[in-house]
Motif scaffolding. Structure first.
Motif, PDB file in Angstrom:
ATOM      1  N   GLU A 155       0.843  -1.225  -0.091  1.00  0.00           N
ATOM      2  CA  GLU A 155       0.122   0.191  -0.020  1.00  0.00           C
ATOM      3  C   GLU A 155       0.870   1.209  -0.270  1.00  0.00           C
ATOM      4  OE1 GLU A 155      -2.852  -0.005   3.026  1.00  0.00           O
ATOM      5  OE2 GLU A 155      -3.719  -2.138   2.392  1.00  0.00           O
ATOM      6  N   LEU A 156       2.117   1.096   0.085  1.00  0.00           N
ATOM      7  CA  LEU A 156       2.907   2.114   0.154  1.00  0.00           C
ATOM      8  C   LEU A 156       3.424   2.908  -1.137  1.00  0.00           C
ATOM      9  CD1 LEU A 156       5.519   1.717   2.925  1.00  0.00           C
ATOM     10  CD2 LEU A 156       3.670   3.255   3.307  1.00  0.00           C
ATOM     11  N   SER A 157       3.451   4.016  -1.499  1.00  0.00           N
ATOM     12  CA  SER A 157       3.782   4.497  -2.715  1.00  0.00           C
ATOM     13  C   SER A 157       5.176   4.375  -2.947  1.00  0.00           C
ATOM     14  CB  SER A 157       3.227   5.998  -3.130  1.00  0.00           C
ATOM     15  OG  SER A 157       3.952   6.791  -2.129  1.00  0.00           O
ATOM     16  N   LYS A 158       5.748   4.717  -3.990  1.00  0.00           N
ATOM     17  CA  LYS A 158       7.135   4.714  -4.417  1.00  0.00           C
ATOM     18  C   LYS A 158       7.843   5.677  -3.539  1.00  0.00           C
ATOM     19  CE  LYS A 158       9.951   2.921  -7.965  1.00  0.00           C
ATOM     20  NZ  LYS A 158       9.693   2.602  -9.415  1.00  0.00           N
ATOM     21  N   VAL A 159       7.171   6.625  -3.351  1.00  0.00           N
ATOM     22  CA  VAL A 159       7.915   8.057  -2.746  1.00  0.00           C
ATOM     23  C   VAL A 159       7.998   7.560  -1.274  1.00  0.00           C
ATOM     24  CG1 VAL A 159       7.368  10.579  -2.048  1.00  0.00           C
ATOM     25  CG2 VAL A 159       7.089   9.544  -4.315  1.00  0.00           C
ATOM     26  N   ALA A 160       6.868   6.927  -0.748  1.00  0.00           N
ATOM     27  CA  ALA A 160       7.042   6.622   0.799  1.00  0.00           C
ATOM     28  C   ALA A 160       7.864   5.377   1.160  1.00  0.00           C
ATOM     29  CB  ALA A 160       5.619   6.111   0.961  1.00  0.00           C
ATOM     30  N   ILE A 161       8.141   4.790   0.062  1.00  0.00           N
ATOM     31  CA  ILE A 161       9.085   3.762   0.306  1.00  0.00           C
ATOM     32  C   ILE A 161      10.770   4.193   0.296  1.00  0.00           C
ATOM     33  CG2 ILE A 161      10.274   1.748  -0.737  1.00  0.00           C
ATOM     34  CD1 ILE A 161       7.537   0.943  -1.801  1.00  0.00           C
ATOM     35  N   GLU A 162      10.795   5.366  -0.635  1.00  0.00           N
ATOM     36  CA  GLU A 162      12.129   6.149  -0.624  1.00  0.00           C
ATOM     37  C   GLU A 162      12.175   6.729   0.698  1.00  0.00           C
ATOM     38  OE1 GLU A 162      14.532   5.610  -2.710  1.00  0.00           O
ATOM     39  OE2 GLU A 162      13.449   4.267  -3.751  1.00  0.00           O
ATOM     40  N   ASN A 163      11.237   7.108   1.250  1.00  0.00           N
ATOM     41  CA  ASN A 163      11.197   8.035   2.682  1.00  0.00           C
ATOM     42  C   ASN A 163      11.662   6.824   3.555  1.00  0.00           C
ATOM     43  OD1 ASN A 163      10.867  10.180   4.216  1.00  0.00           O
ATOM     44  ND2 ASN A 163       8.753  10.163   4.389  1.00  0.00           N
ATOM     45  N   VAL A 164      11.121   5.940   3.787  1.00  0.00           N
ATOM     46  CA  VAL A 164      11.342   5.055   4.613  1.00  0.00           C
ATOM     47  C   VAL A 164      12.862   4.675   4.637  1.00  0.00           C
ATOM     48  CG1 VAL A 164      10.982   2.523   5.509  1.00  0.00           C
ATOM     49  CG2 VAL A 164       9.005   3.968   4.972  1.00  0.00           C
ATOM     50  N   LYS A 165      13.322   4.334   3.629  1.00  0.00           N
ATOM     51  CA  LYS A 165      14.721   4.135   3.333  1.00  0.00           C
ATOM     52  C   LYS A 165      15.644   5.113   3.770  1.00  0.00           C
ATOM     53  CE  LYS A 165      14.843   1.023  -0.901  1.00  0.00           C
ATOM     54  NZ  LYS A 165      15.112   0.962  -2.383  1.00  0.00           N
ATOM     55  N   ARG A 166      15.256   6.364   3.500  1.00  0.00           N
ATOM     56  CA  ARG A 166      16.162   7.594   4.101  1.00  0.00           C
ATOM     57  C   ARG A 166      16.192   7.651   5.510  1.00  0.00           C
ATOM     58  NH1 ARG A 166      14.651  12.140   5.383  1.00  0.00           N
ATOM     59  NH2 ARG A 166      12.407  12.125   4.731  1.00  0.00           N
ATOM     60  N   ILE A 167      14.976   7.359   6.009  1.00  0.00           N
ATOM     61  CA  ILE A 167      14.867   7.648   7.473  1.00  0.00           C
ATOM     62  C   ILE A 167      15.598   6.338   8.240  1.00  0.00           C
ATOM     63  CG2 ILE A 167      13.242   7.060   9.474  1.00  0.00           C
ATOM     64  CD1 ILE A 167      11.149   8.453   7.772  1.00  0.00           C
ATOM     65  N   LEU A 168      15.489   5.236   7.616  1.00  0.00           N
ATOM     66  CA  LEU A 168      16.279   3.999   8.122  1.00  0.00           C
ATOM     67  C   LEU A 168      17.831   4.273   7.787  1.00  0.00           C
ATOM     68  CD1 LEU A 168      14.341   1.025   7.012  1.00  0.00           C
ATOM     69  CD2 LEU A 168      14.888   1.621   9.187  1.00  0.00           C
ATOM     70  N   ARG A 169      18.176   4.897   6.797  1.00  0.00           N
ATOM     71  CA  ARG A 169      19.859   5.260   6.690  1.00  0.00           C
ATOM     72  C   ARG A 169      20.026   6.180   7.574  1.00  0.00           C
ATOM     73  NH1 ARG A 169      18.929   5.906   1.062  1.00  0.00           N
ATOM     74  NH2 ARG A 169      18.978   3.855   0.080  1.00  0.00           N
ATOM     75  N   GLU A 170      19.170   7.273   8.038  1.00  0.00           N
ATOM     76  CA  GLU A 170      19.808   8.305   8.748  1.00  0.00           C
ATOM     77  C   GLU A 170      19.789   7.656  10.457  1.00  0.00           C
ATOM     78  OE1 GLU A 170      16.534  11.323   8.846  1.00  0.00           O
ATOM     79  OE2 GLU A 170      17.045  12.070   6.849  1.00  0.00           O
ATOM     80  N   MET A 171      18.907   6.768  10.677  1.00  0.00           N
ATOM     81  CA  MET A 171      18.983   6.072  11.832  1.00  0.00           C
ATOM     82  C   MET A 171      20.194   5.502  12.087  1.00  0.00           C
ATOM     83  SD  MET A 171      14.993   4.807  12.557  1.00  0.00           S
ATOM     84  CE  MET A 171      15.048   3.885  13.731  1.00  0.00           C
ATOM     85  N   GLN A 172      20.546   4.635  11.052  1.00  0.00           N
ATOM     86  CA  GLN A 172      22.059   3.739  11.149  1.00  0.00           C
ATOM     87  C   GLN A 172      23.111   4.821  11.377  1.00  0.00           C
ATOM     88  OE1 GLN A 172      22.731   1.859   7.049  1.00  0.00           O
ATOM     89  NE2 GLN A 172      24.025   0.546   8.151  1.00  0.00           N
TER      90      GLN A 172
END
Length: 184
Positions: free
Chosen positions: A139-156
């Motif tokens: 149900e996530l859009s492509k933009v939302a998936i990229e946003n999740v990836k970015r947030i996870l990288r920042e957390m890492q």
């Protein structure tokens, strides 16, 4: 097979049969066993509160009888298959049944309270806004998936920076001069 069952029955009740040829020994054994059977029946009547009749015939043809509470009540139950209206244990059974009913009512009340609590928690969970990671992936859009990836990288990167600073602080305190491990 029948001998094994008969032996176990004798062992269970503590009977010892001596196949004696003397009539006096056989009568003595019969008397002992008759008394033991009547005592067991009496204990059973006392403990369970049943009505019972036992008829035993000796080798001489003499019939011995054990009856509890009286012959007429047991005879009417046997012949007409009627039950006596009250038992000795009925008051105790009523008390026990009342206690069990109270316990059942308490359990039902606590079950209803837990069901209400579960409904309230479900309503609260449904009312709050969902986080990005709680939504299903399709149900996530492509933009939302990229946003999740970015947030996870920042957390890492934040976690690795925290580890590196803790490591450098530990080196400074202990006077160790080694290079910082590279986690990236």
């Amino acid at each position: 097979m029948a001998n094994i069952k008969r032996w176990r029955l004798r062992q269970k009740f503590g009977f010892k049969f001596n196949k004696s040829k003397k009539q006096s020994d056989r009568l003595l054994a019969f008397t002992k066993h008759r008394d033991m059977i009547f005592k067991s029946a009496s204990d059973l009547c006392t403990l369970v509160g049943i009505d019972i009749v036992i008829l035993i015939t000796s080798l001489c043809g003499i019939t011995y009888c054990f009856v509890h509470p009286n012959v007429e009540s047991v005879q009417s139950q046997f012949l007409y298959q009627t039950l006596l209206p009250k038992s000795i244990l009925e008051p105790y059974q009523k008390v026990h049944i009342d206690e069990l009913n109270k316990k059942i009512n308490e359990v039902c009340k606590s079950l209803k309270a837990e069901e209400k609590r579960a409904m309230i928690l479900k309503e609260k969970k449904d009312a709050r806004p969902k986080k990005v990671w709680e939504e299903p992936i399709p149900e996530l859009s492509k933009v939302a998936i990229e946003n999740v990836k970015r947030i996870l990288r920042e957390m890492q990167t934040l976690a690795l920076n925290k580890i590196n600073t803790e490591y450098l602080c530990a080196q400074a305190i202990h006077g160790i001069k080694e290079s910082v491990p590279n986690h990236m």
